[in-house]
Enzyme design. Sequence first.
Site, PDB file in Angstrom:
ATOM      1  N   GLN A 112       0.814  -1.050  -0.201  1.00  0.00           N
ATOM      2  CA  GLN A 112      -0.411  -0.010  -0.430  1.00  0.00           C
ATOM      3  C   GLN A 112       1.103   1.211  -0.189  1.00  0.00           C
ATOM      4  O   GLN A 112       1.767   1.663   1.454  1.00  0.00           O
ATOM      5  CB  GLN A 112      -0.778  -0.361   1.320  1.00  0.00           C
ATOM      6  CG  GLN A 112      -1.866   0.997   1.562  1.00  0.00           C
ATOM      7  CD  GLN A 112      -2.800   1.265   2.400  1.00  0.00           C
ATOM      8  OE1 GLN A 112      -2.367   1.137   3.417  1.00  0.00           O
ATOM      9  NE2 GLN A 112      -4.231   0.538   2.398  1.00  0.00           N
TER      10      GLN A 112
ATOM     11  N   TYR B 141      -6.104  11.072   3.079  1.00  0.00           N
ATOM     12  CA  TYR B 141      -4.582  11.538   2.774  1.00  0.00           C
ATOM     13  C   TYR B 141      -4.722  12.032   1.909  1.00  0.00           C
ATOM     14  O   TYR B 141      -5.344  12.757   0.967  1.00  0.00           O
ATOM     15  CB  TYR B 141      -3.748   9.992   3.324  1.00  0.00           C
ATOM     16  CG  TYR B 141      -3.967   8.922   3.671  1.00  0.00           C
ATOM     17  CD1 TYR B 141      -3.214   9.820   5.134  1.00  0.00           C
ATOM     18  CD2 TYR B 141      -4.047   8.002   4.104  1.00  0.00           C
ATOM     19  CE1 TYR B 141      -3.015   8.777   6.394  1.00  0.00           C
ATOM     20  CE2 TYR B 141      -5.555   7.124   5.544  1.00  0.00           C
ATOM     21  CZ  TYR B 141      -4.145   7.560   5.931  1.00  0.00           C
ATOM     22  OH  TYR B 141      -3.849   7.300   8.145  1.00  0.00           O
TER      23      TYR B 141
END
Length: 116
Positions: A13, A79
């Site tokens: 990720q 994010y």
Amino acid sequence: VTGVVGASMICLQILHAGRYGMHPLIVSPSGNKSPITAFTPRQMTTSDVKSTIHDFVNCAILAKEAGYDGVEIMGSEGYLLNQFLVKHTNQRTDEYGGTYEKRMKFPLEIVSETRR
């Protein structure tokens, strides 16, 4: 790690915390502070944006070289990629801000360049 997974697949990720970072050198699309950190981010320049696109792509290349089967480019949870998509956190007036199409440019460039 990738060598001991066996018959399973393993993915890496990739994300950038943006204004959620917990250090004084954080960056974000527009420099507006997050309520969950004590630091005020610096607004990313266009050069910063291009460099970050390169960093995401390089990370994916390194993941492949390390034996990962794939990568997930994290664009949710507030994010950096998500910060570019949202009007509140992206108040830019350049090619990466304004209309939804322009706000999508940063994450789409990351995905497009990573797929090459």
